[in-house]
Design an enzyme around this catalytic site. Sequence first.
Site, PDB file in Angstrom:
ATOM      1  N   LYS A   1       9.176 -16.640 -10.794  1.00 24.11           N
ATOM      2  CA  LYS A   1       8.362 -15.661 -11.302  1.00 24.11           C
ATOM      3  C   LYS A   1       7.226 -16.014 -11.992  1.00 24.11           C
ATOM      4  CE  LYS A   1       8.531 -11.571 -14.174  1.00 24.11           C
ATOM      5  NZ  LYS A   1       9.040 -11.420 -15.497  1.00 24.11           N
TER       6      LYS A   1
ATOM      7  N   VAL B   1      -2.092  -5.693  16.204  1.00 27.24           N
ATOM      8  CA  VAL B   1      -2.347  -4.894  17.144  1.00 27.24           C
ATOM      9  C   VAL B   1      -3.169  -5.555  18.324  1.00 27.24           C
ATOM     10  CG1 VAL B   1      -4.218  -3.383  16.288  1.00 27.24           C
ATOM     11  CG2 VAL B   1      -2.771  -2.316  17.920  1.00 27.24           C
TER      12      VAL B   1
ATOM     13  N   ASN C   1       0.807  -1.180  -0.319  1.00 23.23           N
ATOM     14  CA  ASN C   1      -0.036   0.030  -0.052  1.00 23.23           C
ATOM     15  C   ASN C   1       0.842   1.117  -0.029  1.00 23.23           C
ATOM     16  OD1 ASN C   1       0.422   0.785   3.030  1.00 23.23           O
ATOM     17  ND2 ASN C   1      -0.277  -1.141   3.243  1.00 23.23           N
TER      18      ASN C   1
END
Length: 406
Positions: free
Chosen positions: A289, A308, A210
């Site tokens: 790959k 978390v 991201n």
Amino acid sequence: MAHLFNRNILLGVSGGIAAYKSAELVRQLQELGAQVRVIMTRGAQQFITPLTLQALSGNPVHTELLDSEAEQGMGHIELARWADLLLIAPATADLIARLATGRADDLLTTVALATAAPILVAPAMNQQMWHDKASVDNIQTLIERDISLIGPAEGEQACGDIGPGRMEQPEVIAARAASFFDSGLLQGRRVVISAGPTREALDPVRYISNHSSGKMGYALARAAVDAGATTTLISGPVSLETPAHVKRINVQSATEMLEQCLDQCSGSDIFIACAAVADYRPADIQTQKIKKGPEHISLDLVRNPDIVATIAGGDPRPFTVGFAAETNDVVPYAREKMQRKGLDMIVSNDVSNEGIGFNSDDNEVTVIWPSGEQVLPRATKASIARQIIALIGARICANNSENQEK
Ligand code: PMT
């Protein structure tokens, strides 16, 4: 010992005989670890050359308000935003009067109006000028506006008079500048912070990730160090320098991040999960790959562990703070996330707004805890980080006193 590591000090020099001492002041600030940029008024340039301060600070000296070249690079707004502290030394009677009346008639006074950073002023003038009612009133106005003063010192003056009006010694001013950031709020605490993205490998050359730059997490690490904490960053791949006095552990995937977080959080006091952890990873990592083949291919993804929530579920566990990257109904979603993951606090940001959140220099957040919340309006990530650390310190104190009352 107070320091200025990771700090941007904008030094304003106005036109008095004490301007020659600003060369030594630049050196003292740098010795404490600061990055220094200098603004000189026209008067200051009569006493010391910009070249001297440029050579010492290692940065171009800024002198003009309306300078098209500067405006494209470090114009007055950029300088105002860059500064963690605007230090004006020496500050002449005229400069103090212009600050007190809110003038914006040169670069230094304009930046003083435009900056959100604290301002520290070291006056320097003849003792009679210092005692004059106009100066007394102007100084009072600055104090009422939360502008801090250092000095002036007493003694023999360049003009032969004796009394208050000499600029304070550079080492004393530098130490005072450092004390601005030395909150000691988390003194003796161990803080672990996750930052940046994770990369979930598909094959040897491709991954899912991201846009997290790590800027928010790294700013938190700097703020934690400034608050006196022993600080560890568990960082996904980012192109940022490790902040001074921070231990950095590099990881790639969510699984690696979890392993390091579990290890580092054992015995720590605070965990701040700022990383943008990939929720899913490829079920299998291809050893070769993946070759281009049919028009459509599908990826089989599996859920990553929730880092978390895992840390928050431990016993004992640190004071655990999550972040919530939301695009709508930011605060209700974040509060629900805090409860679901068993967190002590969550910091929500609207990542649909391009100027804040992912890969930007600014953020705007709402900090939420079980019994309250606080909006931190748009500011640099450095400023937001300091405010978050202050709120964490305050919540830990409040929790401790609530526990003692029970
Ligand atoms: O890095 P920058 O470019 O400066 O951008 C900062 C930021 C936008 C990445 C940051 O401010 C932020 O919002 N970080 C959290 C991003 C995120 O993953 O949010 P979330 O709502 O998906 O996750 C909620 C919390 O769970 C977060 O604390 C996250 O670290 C944590 N989490 C998520 C998934 C997972 N598998 N494990 C986790 O611990």
